[in-house]
Design a protein around this motif. Structure first.
Motif, PDB file in Angstrom:
ATOM      1  N   SER A 179       0.830  -1.204   0.000  1.00  0.00           N
ATOM      2  CA  SER A 179       0.000   0.000   0.000  1.00  0.00           C
ATOM      3  C   SER A 179       0.862   1.251   0.000  1.00  0.00           C
ATOM      4  N   LEU A 180       0.225   2.385  -0.220  1.00  0.00           N
ATOM      5  CA  LEU A 180       0.927   3.657  -0.116  1.00  0.00           C
ATOM      6  C   LEU A 180       1.526   3.816   1.276  1.00  0.00           C
ATOM      7  N   ASP A 214       2.478   1.460   3.287  1.00  0.00           N
ATOM      8  CA  ASP A 214       3.646   0.573   3.362  1.00  0.00           C
ATOM      9  C   ASP A 214       4.869   1.255   2.756  1.00  0.00           C
ATOM     10  N   GLY A 215       4.677   1.900   1.620  1.00  0.00           N
ATOM     11  CA  GLY A 215       5.787   2.573   0.960  1.00  0.00           C
ATOM     12  C   GLY A 215       6.349   3.715   1.786  1.00  0.00           C
ATOM     13  N   LEU A 269      10.001   8.783  -0.094  1.00  0.00           N
ATOM     14  CA  LEU A 269       9.369   7.912  -1.074  1.00  0.00           C
ATOM     15  C   LEU A 269       9.284   8.572  -2.447  1.00  0.00           C
ATOM     16  N   TYR A 315      -0.836  12.695   2.625  1.00  0.00           N
ATOM     17  CA  TYR A 315       0.257  11.872   3.121  1.00  0.00           C
ATOM     18  C   TYR A 315       0.468  11.970   4.628  1.00  0.00           C
ATOM     19  N   ARG A 332      -4.616   5.667   3.189  1.00  0.00           N
ATOM     20  CA  ARG A 332      -3.287   5.389   2.642  1.00  0.00           C
ATOM     21  C   ARG A 332      -3.025   3.880   2.555  1.00  0.00           C
ATOM     22  N   LEU A 375       0.609   1.146  -3.547  1.00  0.00           N
ATOM     23  CA  LEU A 375       1.860   1.891  -3.657  1.00  0.00           C
ATOM     24  C   LEU A 375       2.161   2.250  -5.104  1.00  0.00           C
ATOM     25  N   GLY A 414       1.636   7.089  -5.168  1.00  0.00           N
ATOM     26  CA  GLY A 414       2.922   6.585  -4.707  1.00  0.00           C
ATOM     27  C   GLY A 414       4.043   6.701  -5.718  1.00  0.00           C
ATOM     28  N   LYS A 415       3.697   7.016  -6.961  1.00  0.00           N
ATOM     29  CA  LYS A 415       4.711   6.981  -8.009  1.00  0.00           C
ATOM     30  C   LYS A 415       4.867   8.278  -8.794  1.00  0.00           C
TER      31      LYS A 415
END
Length: 447
Positions: A5-6, A8-9, A19, A262, A271, A276, A281-282
């Motif tokens: 998940s986001l 987790d990232g 991140l 965030y 979140r 992720l 997340g990217k």
């Protein structure tokens, strides 16, 4: 295998900034579309001087929202006025967090009494669907990801073609055997092309007249070929991915602001819900403007120029925060016109610099120090230089104000945000946003 998940990232990286910070990140350009068809300079000139065809079919994430509570869930989580939202109309949807930070915008079209289509990058769609499911709203969702993320490949459900430029009306008249019905800005009308159903959305880019034609994918090739055929005598030019990205810099739209999600202590569940490897997340951060705290990148819808879209005639998440922010100290959205000689020197591409495109957050300074950050920067050949959509402290937002843009890539965590890294400076002059006077005034009337 559990999909990370986001949250987790963020936890693994140590912070949202760790991140997301990616120096020298490659800028996004539309999927599937060729980078250039006849050259980015000619393509930019087409919507200024002639007529242009843009293919938006592949990079838009579509989500249909339908059910008895469709309007309610959108109104509860969006700052727009839903009392004045006609079937066939579209709006720039403005969802915000409890603290009044924008999640991101999207184009919301009302297709029926209880049916909407939300299009754009998927952050707003994720937000609405999550809150609808968590809140038990009586509403359903159908999604069609962009072509880059459509599992198993395949075609989009819809085609989207824009016809833009001073000759757009003439081309449309030739294609449809006469002018289309009078349509207000950001309203659509149902039409047919040789018996094939589609909708014509009155739309424009960079201040130019135009329409966006939307219909079932099965008719995409036919409609495309018809536009090319009737447009050939008018000098119709297809727009590639490079020129396409520059249109928002002229029109004053800031794409993909950092979602204010965030750090909100109310949103750990959200979140954990987000993957992720999604947009949240990217989508990278980079540039010379570096801060350790992700909240320094959050933005208010007022700063993005969405103040006129905000309506306090209903209760919605973030309403109290926006009321407080309305008269507070906010940054102003402006266009920076970068000095052409400095661009040639700093970017280092000779007498005719190649295409410049970046979504980097670059520092904007005066003698007093840091006063703002760029949000998107691109070459605009009809202007003869590079423009940057920028958020700047209001006291430095007057047209004609001289500033400098720090051009470089901060390495990120571990280096002082204020360290002098020897980056070159590019002189720039503040101008209004949108840069086009027509875009600032005439073509948005009736919205």
């Amino acid at each position: 295998m559990t999909i990370p998940s986001l949250q987790d990232g963020i936890d693994k990286a140590g912070s949202a900034i760790k991140l997301l910070w990616k120096p020298d990140a490659e800028p996004w350009t539309p999927e599937v579309v060729a980078r250039e068809y006849v050259g980015w300079r000619q393509e930019q000139a087409a919507w200024h001087e002639g007529v242009a065809l843009l293919n938006l079919s592949h990079h838009m994430y579509d989500m249909w929202i339908e059910g008895p509570d469709a309007t309610q869930v959108l109104a509860d989580h969006g700052a727009n006025n839903f009392e004045k939202f006609a079937i066939g109309q579209a709006k720039q949807y403005v969802p915000v967090t409890r603290d009044g930070h924008i999640v991101t915008d999207g184009i919301l079209a009302r297709e029926g009494e209880n049916k909407y289509l939300l299009s754009g990058i998927p952050a707003a769609q994720h937000w609405v669907q999550y809150h609808a499911e968590k809140g038990g709203y009586d509403v359903g969702f159908v999604t069609d990801p962009s072509s880059a993320f459509r599992q198993g490949g395949g075609d989009p459900k819809l085609f989207r073609y824009q016809i833009q430029g001073p000759l757009a009306a003439e081309l449309v008249g030739r294609a449809f055997g006469g002018p289309l019905p009078e349509t207000k800005f950001f309203h659509s009308t149902a039409i047919t092309l040789d018996g094939r159903p589609l909708r014509a959305l009155r739309h424009g880019m960079a201040g130019q007249v135009g329409f966006e034609f939307i219909g079932p994918w099965e008719h995409a090739a036919y409609v495309h070929e018809q536009f090319l055929r009737v447009g050939e005598p008018l000098g119709l030019i297809e727009i590639g991915a490079l020129a396409y990205t520059s249109a928002s810099v002229e029109s004053g739209w800031i794409p993909s602001p950092v979602p204010g999600i965030y750090t909100d202590p109310d949103l750990p569940e959200y979140r954990k819900h987000l993957p992720l490897f999604g947009i949240e997340g990217k989508r990278p951060l980079n540039g010379s403007y570096f801060r350790e705290d992700i909240e320094d990148y959050y933005v208010s819808p007022y700063e993005l120029g969405y103040g006129k879209m905000i309506s306090f005639n209903h209760d919605f998440l973030g309403r109290d925060a926006l009321l407080k922010a309305k008269d507070g100290p906010l940054r102003t959205k402006v266009t920076l016109v970068l000095d052409a000689d400095d661009v040639r020197t700093v970017v280092g591409q000779g007498e005719a610099p190649g295409f410049v495109l970046t979504y980097a957050r670059h520092r904007v300074e005066t003698a007093a120090g840091l006063v703002g950050m760029t949000m998107q920067t691109a070459s605009v050949d009809p202007v003869g230089t590079v423009l940057a959509q920028t958020l700047i402290d209001s006291e430095h937002a007057a047209p004609g104000t001289e500033v400098t843009v720090v051009w470089g890539e901060h390495p990120g965590p571990g280096t002082d945000p204020e360290a002098d890294l020897g980056f070159p400076r590019i002189r720039a002059t503040v101008q209004p946003s949108p840069f086009s006077e027509h875009a600032r005034t005439l073509y948005r009337r009736g919205r």
